[in-house]
Structures are given as structure tokens and as C-alpha cells.
Design a protein around this motif. Structure first.
Motif, PDB file in Angstrom:
ATOM      1  N   LEU A   1     114.073  -2.154  14.172  1.00  0.00           N
ATOM      2  CA  LEU A   1     114.642  -1.888  12.667  1.00  0.00           C
ATOM      3  C   LEU A   1     114.794  -0.594  12.285  1.00  0.00           C
ATOM      4  CD1 LEU A   1     115.267  -4.305  11.015  1.00  0.00           C
ATOM      5  CD2 LEU A   1     113.163  -3.730   9.664  1.00  0.00           C
ATOM      6  N   GLY A   2     113.866   0.281  12.466  1.00  0.00           N
ATOM      7  CA  GLY A   2     113.726   1.619  12.128  1.00  0.00           C
ATOM      8  C   GLY A   2     114.876   2.487  12.725  1.00  0.00           C
ATOM      9  N   ILE A   3     115.190   2.141  14.234  1.00  0.00           N
ATOM     10  CA  ILE A   3     116.173   2.853  14.598  1.00  0.00           C
ATOM     11  C   ILE A   3     117.507   2.508  14.324  1.00  0.00           C
ATOM     12  CG2 ILE A   3     117.518   2.956  17.107  1.00  0.00           C
ATOM     13  CD1 ILE A   3     114.398   3.035  18.335  1.00  0.00           C
ATOM     14  N   ALA A   4     117.466   1.054  13.880  1.00  0.00           N
ATOM     15  CA  ALA A   4     118.885   0.610  13.349  1.00  0.00           C
ATOM     16  C   ALA A   4     119.301   1.107  12.064  1.00  0.00           C
ATOM     17  CB  ALA A   4     118.805  -0.886  13.427  1.00  0.00           C
ATOM     18  N   ALA A   5     118.204   1.440  11.015  1.00  0.00           N
ATOM     19  CA  ALA A   5     118.393   1.785   9.791  1.00  0.00           C
ATOM     20  C   ALA A   5     118.659   3.250  10.131  1.00  0.00           C
ATOM     21  CB  ALA A   5     117.022   1.726   9.241  1.00  0.00           C
TER      22      ALA A   5
ATOM     23  N   ASN B   1     124.539   6.652   5.136  1.00  0.00           N
ATOM     24  CA  ASN B   1     125.207   5.832   3.951  1.00  0.00           C
ATOM     25  C   ASN B   1     126.530   5.856   3.973  1.00  0.00           C
ATOM     26  OD1 ASN B   1     125.783   8.493   3.607  1.00  0.00           O
ATOM     27  ND2 ASN B   1     124.173   8.972   1.914  1.00  0.00           N
ATOM     28  N   PHE B   2     127.262   6.738   4.726  1.00  0.00           N
ATOM     29  CA  PHE B   2     128.834   6.214   4.496  1.00  0.00           C
ATOM     30  C   PHE B   2     129.010   5.163   5.450  1.00  0.00           C
ATOM     31  CE2 PHE B   2     127.713   9.913   7.401  1.00  0.00           C
ATOM     32  CZ  PHE B   2     128.370   9.605   8.746  1.00  0.00           C
ATOM     33  N   ILE B   3     128.179   4.633   6.425  1.00  0.00           N
ATOM     34  CA  ILE B   3     128.568   3.414   7.097  1.00  0.00           C
ATOM     35  C   ILE B   3     127.975   2.272   6.354  1.00  0.00           C
ATOM     36  CG2 ILE B   3     128.229   2.260   9.397  1.00  0.00           C
ATOM     37  CD1 ILE B   3     129.270   4.913  10.130  1.00  0.00           C
ATOM     38  N   MET B   4     126.877   2.546   5.955  1.00  0.00           N
ATOM     39  CA  MET B   4     126.106   1.370   5.081  1.00  0.00           C
ATOM     40  C   MET B   4     126.996   0.897   3.894  1.00  0.00           C
ATOM     41  SD  MET B   4     123.425   0.153   6.241  1.00  0.00           S
ATOM     42  CE  MET B   4     122.661  -0.848   4.964  1.00  0.00           C
ATOM     43  N   GLY B   5     127.594   2.184   3.250  1.00  0.00           N
ATOM     44  CA  GLY B   5     128.486   1.579   2.037  1.00  0.00           C
ATOM     45  C   GLY B   5     129.559   0.785   2.197  1.00  0.00           C
TER      46      GLY B   5
ATOM     47  N   MET C   1     114.207   5.526   5.393  1.00  0.00           N
ATOM     48  CA  MET C   1     113.374   4.469   5.828  1.00  0.00           C
ATOM     49  C   MET C   1     113.205   4.427   7.143  1.00  0.00           C
ATOM     50  SD  MET C   1     113.724   0.491   5.007  1.00  0.00           S
ATOM     51  CE  MET C   1     114.466   0.060   6.771  1.00  0.00           C
ATOM     52  N   GLY C   2     114.077   4.526   8.150  1.00  0.00           N
ATOM     53  CA  GLY C   2     114.105   4.801   9.610  1.00  0.00           C
ATOM     54  C   GLY C   2     113.305   5.696   9.953  1.00  0.00           C
ATOM     55  N   SER C   3     113.524   7.079   9.265  1.00  0.00           N
ATOM     56  CA  SER C   3     112.793   8.264   9.949  1.00  0.00           C
ATOM     57  C   SER C   3     111.314   7.876   9.212  1.00  0.00           C
ATOM     58  CB  SER C   3     113.481   9.327   9.054  1.00  0.00           C
ATOM     59  OG  SER C   3     114.690   9.510   9.469  1.00  0.00           O
ATOM     60  N   ILE C   4     111.114   7.596   8.263  1.00  0.00           N
ATOM     61  CA  ILE C   4     109.687   7.667   7.811  1.00  0.00           C
ATOM     62  C   ILE C   4     108.798   6.585   8.639  1.00  0.00           C
ATOM     63  CG2 ILE C   4     108.576   6.845   5.736  1.00  0.00           C
ATOM     64  CD1 ILE C   4     110.447   7.751   3.807  1.00  0.00           C
ATOM     65  N   ALA C   5     109.536   5.585   8.996  1.00  0.00           N
ATOM     66  CA  ALA C   5     108.868   4.416   9.925  1.00  0.00           C
ATOM     67  C   ALA C   5     108.487   4.906  10.994  1.00  0.00           C
ATOM     68  CB  ALA C   5     109.692   3.246   9.777  1.00  0.00           C
ATOM     69  N   ARG C   6     109.452   5.870  11.733  1.00  0.00           N
ATOM     70  CA  ARG C   6     109.175   6.435  13.023  1.00  0.00           C
ATOM     71  C   ARG C   6     107.876   7.504  12.974  1.00  0.00           C
ATOM     72  NH1 ARG C   6     111.356  10.579  15.165  1.00  0.00           N
ATOM     73  NH2 ARG C   6     112.632  10.812  13.142  1.00  0.00           N
ATOM     74  N   ILE C   7     108.123   8.286  11.986  1.00  0.00           N
ATOM     75  CA  ILE C   7     107.212   9.491  11.791  1.00  0.00           C
ATOM     76  C   ILE C   7     105.675   8.757  11.545  1.00  0.00           C
ATOM     77  CG2 ILE C   7     106.135  11.200  10.260  1.00  0.00           C
ATOM     78  CD1 ILE C   7     109.264  11.828   9.610  1.00  0.00           C
ATOM     79  N   THR C   8     105.535   7.733  10.633  1.00  0.00           N
ATOM     80  CA  THR C   8     104.285   7.318  10.421  1.00  0.00           C
ATOM     81  C   THR C   8     103.534   6.656  11.619  1.00  0.00           C
ATOM     82  OG1 THR C   8     105.316   6.562   8.246  1.00  0.00           O
ATOM     83  CG2 THR C   8     103.069   5.457   8.755  1.00  0.00           C
ATOM     84  N   ARG C   9     104.765   6.009  12.490  1.00  0.00           N
ATOM     85  CA  ARG C   9     104.149   4.960  13.610  1.00  0.00           C
ATOM     86  C   ARG C   9     103.311   6.124  14.325  1.00  0.00           C
ATOM     87  NH1 ARG C   9     106.397   4.369  18.494  1.00  0.00           N
ATOM     88  NH2 ARG C   9     105.527   2.577  19.649  1.00  0.00           N
ATOM     89  N   SER C  10     104.385   7.352  14.846  1.00  0.00           N
ATOM     90  CA  SER C  10     103.661   7.946  15.808  1.00  0.00           C
ATOM     91  C   SER C  10     102.566   8.751  15.438  1.00  0.00           C
ATOM     92  CB  SER C  10     104.665   8.997  16.351  1.00  0.00           C
ATOM     93  OG  SER C  10     105.267   9.830  15.152  1.00  0.00           O
ATOM     94  N   SER C  11     102.362   9.243  14.059  1.00  0.00           N
ATOM     95  CA  SER C  11     101.337   9.814  13.373  1.00  0.00           C
ATOM     96  C   SER C  11     100.025   9.022  13.438  1.00  0.00           C
ATOM     97  CB  SER C  11     101.748  10.327  11.894  1.00  0.00           C
ATOM     98  OG  SER C  11     100.587  10.500  11.139  1.00  0.00           O
TER      99      SER C  11
END
Lengths: 307, 541
Positions: free
Chosen positions: A135-139, A144-148, A187-197
Motif C-alpha cells: 500500500l505504501g509503495i502504491a501510494a 498528486n497529478f496522477i491521483m487527481g 503517506m507512502g513515504s512516511i509509512a516506509r520511513i516509520t517501518r524501517s526506523s
């Protein structure tokens, strides 16, 4: 600590002044001006308009008058392009909008991102981990210019649940898509950083000690692992907070929210000098303040840091 | 009785007959059942420059201003003049003095009467250097007595050649007998403005809270970056014949988002992105519209000293113009029903007849053959290939056109054209300073007359970035200012352009829009695209 804060704020003033001077010079180096148009104005007409906006003065005088007006009257000048409005008015209408959806996007990205990261780290190598990581990688892969476009096609055209744009005083239906579009990749980046930390922290000696002592898992995570886990996250969040407020040009353009990002980019394209400078000062000040808050937050998260 | 008084009479008569019918929720003339919600919602690209009639300079802004204010004359669905605040006018024998008779029931939205003095105030205001209007030049263009001197600040605005004889009589004195003068008072710069309100609120008079106008609608909301809302004005003299309750412009920067929102039913009208017209026509049929617009698209040669030597030879310029297959550009690149351009002035312009030129009358293979001959005569060929730079302002559509052009020249003539693009303001600056070899250009007419285009190529025109100069051409346009019949003069001017070829006309613009079937009366035949919300209505589906 108080002295540290005051010193940081005092340093900010020359920093922002330098920023303004740099922006001012770059602006005037760029070819063309606010009144360069497809039909060149007759010299008389151009002279009248330049006199009206003080552009007939030498550059140093223009810059000086600009500073004086800000310091004495808190007046950032008129817009050269939107002639019914001045810069104070443009910021006063646009900034609250950017601030609203930017803060919500920041909250959403942080809460969901941290939760996903922690869940993934605690249930390392289980389906929860794989799900959260995917989910993190997908996000993260969906800027935003694709999500929009995806959001508008889905919720406006196919499902017909949400209006395709506008602000309408910030009603919730109008907030959902801008917030999602802006928050997902962070959100994806935060999830990745939190997980590895968190994975790193959970393998640290003091956690092993806590386990050996027989502390319950819940207490280990919340009391001992949480703070060190979030330290790298916080250093990432500082710039992100400024980004979501300033980097929301796309959201403004795509969802017609009327935020400040659109005004900023347009002012550069149309050479609307006063608007460009005004918003630059605002963003500069914001960056200084958020950086200071981030540094103060470090001290709370990491007892080793003291000012 | 002038044609206009007759028109007024018929308008009044039909208005009188129609008054009862509106209440039954059917349209008085067409008999359509009216929709319960009379709100018209359409897309605009960006914030508008102003709603002050003397200040506004963009077309989207002018559309809004035409709803909020009413000038002396309006246009009907075909672009013909119809009464506005003025019911009719007289012209003196020397055609230098116009007397407009104003209706006595016209009111501002605060209930005050609209008088000739309001027009005098507005015109002086437009010319006054203190107002710093970007459309100050329009006063010069109108040839008003003392106009140039007032604009330059050499005379007081009170010296301008416009005068209120009484509350309902406005006299205008010109310095030359402009045949198209009545057309010019349809322009927003000439609309009245409310002196008392402007003096009370200063520049804040355009806030919705302070706003006072004399148009069929009043400004109720202004949300920058989001929307502009105007609602029906009950004080308008013809309010009983205005059917729409609300006209809403949504600011949507991305035209594809706008199209999606149109498809979701949020908009009644939006632009069709370049190249998508054929697909939408297949899918939506009659909702996809394409109609000619009063604008042209061309490339200009730099003929000044800084321009390349090769372009000084008309044979080279004609060869390049001939070798362009315009059908490919309009059918395969733009694909929006744009008419190909073989002359500079759009052929739909009023009172204009295009000459028979070699460019227009040949088939494309004949043109290509002739182009090769001309280029060889000029001394360019395989051993001495012609090379030059061409520049356009950054845009996907302009890039496509430029690529196709350079390919055509390369394949047919062996010419090497180097493409480059520039950001808009940089582009204008460089083109204006003759720092280019060949550059893109485009123009939309300020009024429906060939001179609005042909003036651009006059030697002393501020827009003549290619620095083309031909005394005969200049003289023709000079003569046209006072001629009774201008058509042959303009035709001859185009013949000269066809021989000299200072620019390469490519196509004339088309308005390409999606218009919901429930929206009626949109003036697709008005080539200037001057539309008034008061003439529109929504039919029940």
C-alpha cells in the motif's frame, strides 16, 4: 531555550530580507514585465501605467519603497494583473484555503502513514507487513497529478458522489479529493520511513533489555520504542509540512480550490511582481517557523538533544 | 426612421407580447418549456483581470462585464447592432459627429437613472492617465476629438470630444469619419460606470458588497481561483425579458478536468481540448460545436536588419508559404473545424472579400511544384540549403503545428528549420525586439472589420514585429479610414500581402465548445463571440 528561540527568530529577519532581494533581482532579470502583452501598449499608455505602480522608479528605489511599505503599513502592494485586488487581499483569501486542506492532508498522511509503518514493523514478515508495504509503495508511486484525474473520474464522473472541484467555503464534500490527492504520496513515504526506523529500534539493546525484564509488548512499543522510532519521521515531516502548503499548486489548479499555490505560479508567469514577492515572503517565513518547530520537537523526542 | 429605430420598435412590440408568456414557463418566441433551474454554468481558464469596464482587458473578463454593464449598443446573435442604453443615433453629414439618444428608463442597480453624463464620465475616465487603463489606447483608436492629447496627459480629460447635451442625449465628436465607429461602442471600455459609487469606495467599488452596475445582472460572488457568480438585476430596464436567474463562471485551469466535469453534468458549456473534437462529435453529436472565430494564426518573417538575408527575398517567403499543406494542419493537428487560412484576414470578417491568389486557387501539388521553382530561382537547393530558426510560445498545440511545418518544408523543399519554444513573456519580449528569424503570431479582431487585422502590418504598427513595410499597403489602409466602400481597398491590400508574403497565414481560429442541449440561444453565429447572459435560457430536458 527561550534565548535559543529568540536568537533563531532574529536570524530569520535577515534571511527573509535576503530571500526578497534575491527574488526581486531574479524577477527583474527575467525578460518581459507585467505589462508586456500581445498588443504592445503605446508608449504614453505604458508610461501612465508604470507611473501608477511605481515601476518608473530606479530598481533600488522600488525595492526600498517595498520594504518601507511592509514595515510601516504592512502593505504588500497592489496586484499588477488582477487590478481589483491587492497582495494582502490575495494572501488573505488564498492562504486560509491552502492552510485548511494542507493541514488536513498533513494530518491524514502522518496518522495513516505512521500507523501503517508501525503495524508493518510489529508484524514483520506477515501478511500485514506485505499489505502495508504494498500500500505504501502504491501510494508513493501515485503523485498528486496522477491521483487527481483518477479521483475525479471515479468519484465525480462514475459514482457521482463528490463535486469535481471548487471550494464552497470549505464544505467537507469539496475537501475530500484535494486532501486525498495531496496526502497519498507523503503517506507512502512516511509509512516506509516509520517501518524501517521501528525495525531498527526494535532490535536495539535497550528494547532487548526491556523484553528481558518481562515488560509487556504494548508497554515496550508505546513507552520505549515510539519516541526513537519517530525521530527520523519528524525530520522528514518538517519540510513536508511546508511542501503541502506551498507545493499544492497542482491541487489548486486541478480542483479549483482557490488556494495560494495557483496565485504563486501565475504571478511568476505573468510577472506580477508584488504578488510573487508577497507570497515568497510568506513561504519563507513559514519555512523558518516550521524548521524551528521541528528542531524544538527533536529535543522532546530525543533527550540527548538540548539547546 | 433609421434601421435601429425600427429594430427597437419590433423589440418593444415582441417584448410586450411576450411579457405574459414568461409566467407560464415557456419561452415567448420558441415555445420551449423552461427548466425550473435557470442557472447557466460555464468554464473559464483563469481569474479575470477586473470587472471594472474601463480596466478589464481579457476576453473572459469582458464576457462578465457585458452582463454587469450595458453600453450604448449591443450585438444580437449574428453580431448585428441592436439597441442597448441608446435607442438610436444620428450621424452628421461629415460623419464626424454622432448623436446617441438614450432610453429614459435605464437604471443602475441602486435605482439611479443611467444618464448621458455616466457615459461622459466613463469615457473621460478611460482616457485619463490617472486611471492607468491598459485599454487607454482604445480611446485613441476611436478617434475621439482630443483623444490622443488626453491620453498623453497634454490635455485635461474634460477636453475629450464627448458631451452630454441633456440626460438622454450624448454627442460624440471624432477627428476622422470612422465607418465602423458604431461597432466600437459595443466594447466594454465604452460602458458607463457609476461615478458616485467609484468616488465613494475608490478601487474597492468592484467588491460584490459595493458593486453597482446597469447590466442585466449584478455581481453577487467573486471567489478567486474558484468562481464568479452574477444574478439577475431586477432594476434592469428589460428585466422582464431576462430568463436566466444566474450566470456562473467556474475557474478550471485544466481543460480536460473541465471536460470531465461537463460530462458529470456540472457545466453547461466548456472548451474542447485540441484534437478531441472529432471523437466528441461522434460521441455527443450536436453538443460538440465548432464555429468560426475572428482570429488568425500565422508565422511572421523577421524582415528587419536583424533578420536573415534569405527572408528579404519575396520568392523565398512565397515558397515557404506555398509548401505548407494547411489541410493537414487543420484536419489532422487541430481537428476542431478551423478554416485553413490563405489570406491574413479571416474570411468571415464583415465587409471583406478575399482576393483570388495563387496560394488559394492552386491544388497542393501545384503549390509544392511552384514552391520548388521559386526557391530554386532564389538560389536555394541541395547544394545551398536554406536554414533558419523558428520560435513559438510554449504550448503543446503550437509545438505540434511547428513540427508539422518544419517537416513539410524539409520533405518538400529540403529546408532545415530549427524549432525552439519560449515562455510567453520571454517570447513577446524577444519577438518585440526582433530577436528572431521566424516567429509564431496570432491575433483576434477588436471589432468586426478587416482593418482590425490589416492594421497590424502597417509600417508604424506597434504589433508589426516582422517590420514589414510597403508604402502602397500603408496608403490603402490610410484611404480606407475615410472611404465609403472599403471592401475593394481591403481586397487589394490582401493581394499585396499575397505578393510580398510578410507572414504565412496558417488557419483561422474556431470556437470549439461542448454546449449542453438544454442551453438555448448561445450566439454561435456571432463571429466576435460577444454573448450576453440576458439572451440565454435553459429549456427543460
Amino acid at each position: 531555550m527561550l534565548i535559543y528561540i529568540i536568537r533563531r527568530l532574529l536570524v530569520a529577519i535577515p534571511t527573509i530580507a535576503l530571500l526578497v532581494i534575491a527574488a526581486f533581482c531574479m524577477m527583474h532579470l527575467a525578460p518581459g514585465g507585467p505589462f508586456t502583452s500581445e498588443r504592445p501598449l503605446p508608449p504614453d499608455v505604458l508610461a501612465n501605467i508604470e507611473a501608477r505602480y511605481g515601476l518608473d522608479q530606479p530598481l533600488w528605489k522600488q525595492l526600498w519603497d517595498y520594504f518601507v511599505n511592509i514595515v510601516l503599513h504592512f502593505d504588500f502592494g497592489p496586484s499588477f494583473v488582477y487590478k481589483d485586488r491587492d497582495v494582502n487581499d490575495i494572501i488573505a483569501t488564498g492562504f486560509p484555503i491552502s492552510l485548511t486542506y494542507g493541514s488536513l492532508a498533513f494530518l491524514a498522511a502522518t496518522l495513516v502513514g505512521v500507523a501503517l509503518g508501525i503495524a508493518a514493523a510489529i508484524r514483520h514478515n506477515t501478511w500485514i507487513d506485505y499489505f502495508a508495504v504494498s500500500l505504501g509503495i502504491a501510494a508513493q508511486a501515485l503523485p498528486n497529478f496522477i491521483m487527481g484525474p483518477i479521483l475525479i473520474l471515479t468519484f465525480t464522473l462514475w459514482l457521482g458522489w463528490l463535486p469535481g472541484g471548487g471550494w464552497n467555503g470549505g464544505q467537507w464534500e469539496y475537501l475530500i479529493m484535494p486532501v486525498i490527492a495531496l496526502s497519498t504520496s507523503y503517506m507512502g513515504s512516511i509509512a516506509r520511513i516509520t517501518r524501517s526506523s521501528m525495525l531498527e529500534v526494535m532490535n536495539a539493546n535497550f528494547i532487548r533489555t526491556a523484553r528481558a525484564k518481562g515488560l509487556p509488548q504494548r508497554s515496550i512499543i508505546w513507552r520505549h520504542a515510539m519516541k526513537p522510532t519517530l525521530l527520523p519521521v519528524v525530520s522528514y515531516l518538517g519540510p513536508v509540512f511546508v511542501y503541502v502548503l506551498t507545493g499544492s499548486v497542482f491541487v489548486d489548479l486541478y480542483f479549483s480550490t482557490g488556494g495560494l499555490g495557483q496565485a504563486y505560479v501565475n504571478s511568476a508567469l505573468t510577472r506580477d511582481y508584488a504578488v510573487l514577492l508577497g507570497v515568497t515572503i510568506l513561504y519563507g517565513a513559514l519555512t523558518v517557523i516550521v524548521n524551528l518547530l521541528t528542531d524544538l520537537a527533536y529535543a522532546w523526542f530525543d533527550p540527548k538533544i538540548r539547546y | 426612421m433609421t434601421r435601429l429605430t425600427r429594430l427597437t420598435l419590433t423589440t418593444f412590440l415582441s417584448a410586450g407580447l411576450a411579457a405574459g408568456a414568461v409566467a407560464q414557463e415557456t419561452h415567448p418566441e420558441t415555445g420551449d418549456t423552461l427548466a425550473a433551474d435557470q442557472t447557466f454554468t460555464y468554464r473559464i481558464l483563469d481569474n479575470i483581470s477586473s470587472i471594472d469596464p474601463q480596466i478589464v482587458e481579457d476576453t473572459d473578463g469582458s464576457d462578465v462585464v457585458r452582463d454587469l454593464f450595458e453600453g450604448l449598443l449591443n450585438q444580437d446573435e449574428n453580431g448585428e447592432l441592436v439597441p442597448g442604453v441608446a435607442t438610436d443615433w444620428e450621424v452628421s453629414d461629415d460623419k464626424m459627429t454622432y448623436t446617441f439618444h438614450l432610453r429614459d428608463d435605464a437604471k443602475w442597480s441602486n435605482g439611479d437613472p443611467v444618464t448621458a453624463g455616466d457615459f461622459v464620465y466613463a469615457w473621460r475616465r478611460a482616457a485619463d492617465p490617472a486611471t492607468a487603463s491598459p485599454y487607454q489606447w482604445f480611446i485613441s483608436l476611436m478617434s475621439l476629438e482630443n483623444g490622443d492629447a488626453v491620453v498623453a496627459g497634454d490635455m485635461a480629460p474634460e477636453e475629450l470630444g464627448v458631451e452630454a447635451i441633456d440626460d438622454t442625449t450624448l454627442e460624440v465628436r471624432l477627428t476622422s469619419p470612422l465607418p465602423y465607429f458604431p461597432q466600437m461602442v459595443v466594447h466594454s471600455t465604452t460602458f458607463p460606470s457609476p461615478q458616485s459609487v467609484i468616488e465613494e469606495h475608490g478601487s474597492a467599488w468592484t467588491n460584490p458588497a459595493n458593486f453597482v452596475g446597469n447590466g442585466a445582472f449584478v455581481l453577487t460572488e467573486m471567489n478567486p481561483g474558484e468562481s464568479i457568480v452574477r444574478e439577475k438585476n431586477d432594476q434592469y430596464w428589460d428585466a422582464e425579458n431576462v430568463i436566466l436567474d444566474k450566470s456562473v463562471a467556474l475557474i478550471i485551469n485544466d481543460e480536460n478536468v473541465a471536460l470531465t466535469r461537463y460530462r458529470a453534468g456540472e457545466l453547461d458549456m466548456t472548451d474542447i481540448p485540441a484534437g478531441q473534437f472529432p471523437r466528441l462529435r461522434d460521441e455527443y453529436g450536436e453538443e460538440a460545436h465548432s464555429f468560426p472565430k475572428l482570429c488568425n494564426y500565422y508565422y511572421t518573417f523577421n524582415l528587419s536588419d536583424s533578420g536573415p538575408e534569405a527572408f528579404k527575398d519575396p520568392k523565398v517567403r512565397r515558397a515557404l508559404a506555398l509548401a505548407v499543406d494547411r489541410d493537414i494542419i487543420v484536419n489532422n493537428v487541430m481537428a476542431g473545424g478551423q478554416p485553413p487560412a490563405y489570406v491574413f484576414t479571416p474570411e468571415a470578417t464583415a465587409g471583406f472579400e478575399a482576393p483570388e491568389t495563387e496560394l488559394a486557387s492552386m491544388t497542393q501539388s501545384e503549390r509544392d511544384e511552384r514552391a520548388r521553382e521559386l526557391l530554386a530561382e532564389a538560389g536555394y537547393g541541395e547544394d545551398n540549403p536554406l536554414t533558419f530558426d523558428m520560435v513559438y510560445n510554449t504550448s503543446e498545440a503550437h509545438q505540434k503545428v511547428a513540427v508539422v511545418l518544419s517537416q513539410m518544408w524539409k520533405q518538400k523543399l529540403g529546408v532545415q528549420a530549427q524549432l525552439s519554444n519560449m515562455e510567453w513573456k520571454v517570447f513577446l519580449e524577444e519577438r518585440g525586439n526582433q530577436n528572431f528569424e521566424m516567429a509564431r503570431g496570432a491575433w483576434c479582431g477588436d471589432y468586426n472589420e478587416a482593418s482590425s487585422f490589416l492594421d497590424l502590418l502597417q509600417s508604424d504598427s506597434g504589433y508589426n514585429d516582422g517590420k514589414y513595410s510597403n508604402p502602397e499597403y500603408d496608403q490603402l489602409l490610410e484611404d480606407a479610414l475615410t472611404a465609403d466602400d472599403t471592401t475593394p481597398l481591403y481586397t487589394r491590400a490582401e493581394e499585396i500581402l499575397a505578393e510580398d508574403m510578410p507572414v504565412i497565414p496558417l488557419y483561422h481560429y474556431a470556437g470549439v465548445y461542448m454546449i449542453d442541449e438544454s442551453l438555448k440561444n448561445f450566439p454561435v453565429n456571432n463571429i466576435q463571440f460577444n454573448w450576453y447572459s440576458k439572451d440565454l435560457y435553459k429549456a427543460a430536458e
